[in-house]
Design a protein around this motif. Structure first.
Motif, PDB file in Angstrom:
ATOM      1  N   TRP A   1      -1.941  69.140  32.925  1.00  0.00           N
ATOM      2  CA  TRP A   1      -1.661  68.146  31.534  1.00  0.00           C
ATOM      3  C   TRP A   1      -1.729  66.879  32.059  1.00  0.00           C
ATOM      4  N   THR A   2      -1.924  66.179  31.046  1.00  0.00           N
ATOM      5  CA  THR A   2      -1.546  64.568  30.870  1.00  0.00           C
ATOM      6  C   THR A   2      -0.257  64.841  30.263  1.00  0.00           C
ATOM      7  N   LYS A   3       0.519  63.447  30.534  1.00  0.00           N
ATOM      8  CA  LYS A   3       1.986  63.361  29.718  1.00  0.00           C
ATOM      9  C   LYS A   3       1.731  63.490  28.215  1.00  0.00           C
ATOM     10  N   ILE A   4       0.710  62.569  27.491  1.00  0.00           N
ATOM     11  CA  ILE A   4       0.625  62.528  26.256  1.00  0.00           C
ATOM     12  C   ILE A   4       0.054  63.980  25.808  1.00  0.00           C
ATOM     13  N   GLY A   5      -0.883  64.487  26.325  1.00  0.00           N
ATOM     14  CA  GLY A   5      -1.176  65.811  26.260  1.00  0.00           C
ATOM     15  C   GLY A   5      -0.289  67.008  26.309  1.00  0.00           C
TER      16      GLY A   5
ATOM     17  N   LYS B   1       3.039  66.336  25.455  1.00  0.00           N
ATOM     18  CA  LYS B   1       3.822  66.063  24.383  1.00  0.00           C
ATOM     19  C   LYS B   1       3.182  66.410  23.121  1.00  0.00           C
ATOM     20  N   GLU B   2       2.143  66.180  22.916  1.00  0.00           N
ATOM     21  CA  GLU B   2       1.254  66.728  21.634  1.00  0.00           C
ATOM     22  C   GLU B   2       1.486  68.313  21.681  1.00  0.00           C
TER      23      GLU B   2
ATOM     24  N   SER C   1       9.377  71.239  29.431  1.00  0.00           N
ATOM     25  CA  SER C   1       9.351  70.360  30.370  1.00  0.00           C
ATOM     26  C   SER C   1      10.108  70.827  31.495  1.00  0.00           C
TER      27      SER C   1
ATOM     28  N   GLN D   1       3.328  70.324  23.061  1.00  0.00           N
ATOM     29  CA  GLN D   1       4.774  70.949  22.797  1.00  0.00           C
ATOM     30  C   GLN D   1       5.072  70.574  21.407  1.00  0.00           C
ATOM     31  N   GLU D   2       4.842  69.528  20.607  1.00  0.00           N
ATOM     32  CA  GLU D   2       4.974  69.200  19.370  1.00  0.00           C
ATOM     33  C   GLU D   2       4.385  70.444  18.240  1.00  0.00           C
TER      34      GLU D   2
ATOM     35  N   SER E   1      -6.781  70.244  25.677  1.00  0.00           N
ATOM     36  CA  SER E   1      -5.411  69.455  25.872  1.00  0.00           C
ATOM     37  C   SER E   1      -5.138  69.804  27.105  1.00  0.00           C
TER      38      SER E   1
ATOM     39  N   ASP F   1       0.308  60.475  36.048  1.00  0.00           N
ATOM     40  CA  ASP F   1      -0.222  60.970  34.813  1.00  0.00           C
ATOM     41  C   ASP F   1      -0.720  62.299  34.798  1.00  0.00           C
TER      42      ASP F   1
END
Length: 310
Positions: free
Chosen positions: A195-199, A201-202, A265, A204-205, A162, A274
């Motif tokens: 990190w990438t943005k999607i990485g 986000k995942e 964030s 953090q979730e 990630s 990204d």
């Protein structure tokens, strides 16, 4: 957490999951026969590959990492170093400004953890780092400048991980000290998660889920311990104790250490559209090669954007 649980006689079977739990040391002390099994913790903690038991596939670099590094625009960063272990012995180096370039570092530079380590295939390749301004600290004799030489940087990122790392390396030509905190001459490294943005986000979730789950399990453990304290029936006390231990064991299987490194964030800055950099990282030094030798954690590093003045 486990240490807060009192000891009472409880019968249970020594399953594999029990041996792998955080209560292993308690089991060994309660049941000496377990220690005679000569169980190796290093064996128990070996990572299990998805495609087999203990036979991991060769690690591969994150797809596109070299291309991302090649496209990195010249990026200035301001760096603060907080070196030291105790609160009363700190060496705070501020004002260091450096510039990341995508050009290959075709000059003498420190060996790097990725390119010169056990898994060079995970490195983006060593790139040029320019020092725009040296950092400094203040001691009883006034302000002192910390000289850094031969700066370079790389990204290291494993496929399907990630997060990766942005690592900067320098040569420090002399020792610097303040009170009992010191920065020895030699190779110095800064490491920041990327990190990438999607990485992100995942991650953090996942962190939100794990922290919610651990709170739930600790509340469950506390409830059972309160019942254990209040109940006078030995069988019921044993049941409440077992339930409390079960909650602690379930919590031990949550990946708390990994999610702890996931930033909010507010603790990231962009390197590219990204590509995100965690603003808090680590400072460490290294003797010898990255295949052996001393690896010493020195403190924390903090990165930020350079404020552009008109």
């Amino acid at each position: 957490i486990t240490a807060s649980l009192p000891s009472i006689p409880v019968q249970f079977s020594l399953t594999k999951s029990t041996l792998l739990s955080s209560s292993l040391s308690q089991i060994i002390s309660k049941y000496p026969i377990v220690s005679n099994m000569r169980i190796s913790l290093s064996f128990l903690l070996l990572p299990v590959a998805a495609s087999g038991f203990f036979f991991a596939q060769p690690m591969a670099i994150k797809q596109g990492l070299v291309q991302v590094t090649d496209s990195q625009k010249t990026t200035p960063l301001t760096i603060k170093l907080d070196v030291g272990i105790t609160d009363d012995a700190r060496l705070n180096i501020q004002g260091l400004m450096l510039e990341l370039s995508s050009k290959e570092a075709n000059y003498e530079h420190p060996k790097m953890p990725g390119a010169d380590g056990p898994h060079p295939q995970l490195s983006s390749g060593v790139r040029t780092l320019n020092i725009l301004k040296e950092g400094s600290f203040v001691d009883m004799n006034g302000q002192k400048t910390v000289k850094t030489l031969n700066g370079c940087w790389e990204m290291v990122w494993k496929q399907n991980a990630s997060a990766g790392s942005l690592i900067c390396g320098f040569d420090i030509p002399e020792e610097y000290s303040r009170n009992d905190a010191s920065l020895d001459a030699g190779r110095l490294y800064l490491s920041f998660p990327i990190w990438t943005k999607i990485g992100l986000k995942e991650a953090q979730e996942q962190k939100e889920f794990v922290m919610s789950r651990t709170k739930e399990l600790m509340n469950e453990k506390n409830e059972h311990m309160a019942k254990y304290q209040a109940d006078h029936n030995p069988l019921m006390k044993a049941l409440h104790y077992r339930n409390a231990v079960a909650a602690v064991e379930k919590n031990s299987f949550l990946d708390l250490k990994s999610v702890d490194m996931v930033p909010s964030s507010d603790d990231i800055i962009p390197l590219q559209d990204d590509l995100l950099l965690t603003t808090k990282g680590l400072v460490f030094s290294k003797d010898g090669s990255f295949h052996r030798g001393r690896h010493l954690l020195l403190g924390a590093a903090y990165a930020g954007p350079v404020e552009m003045r008109p």
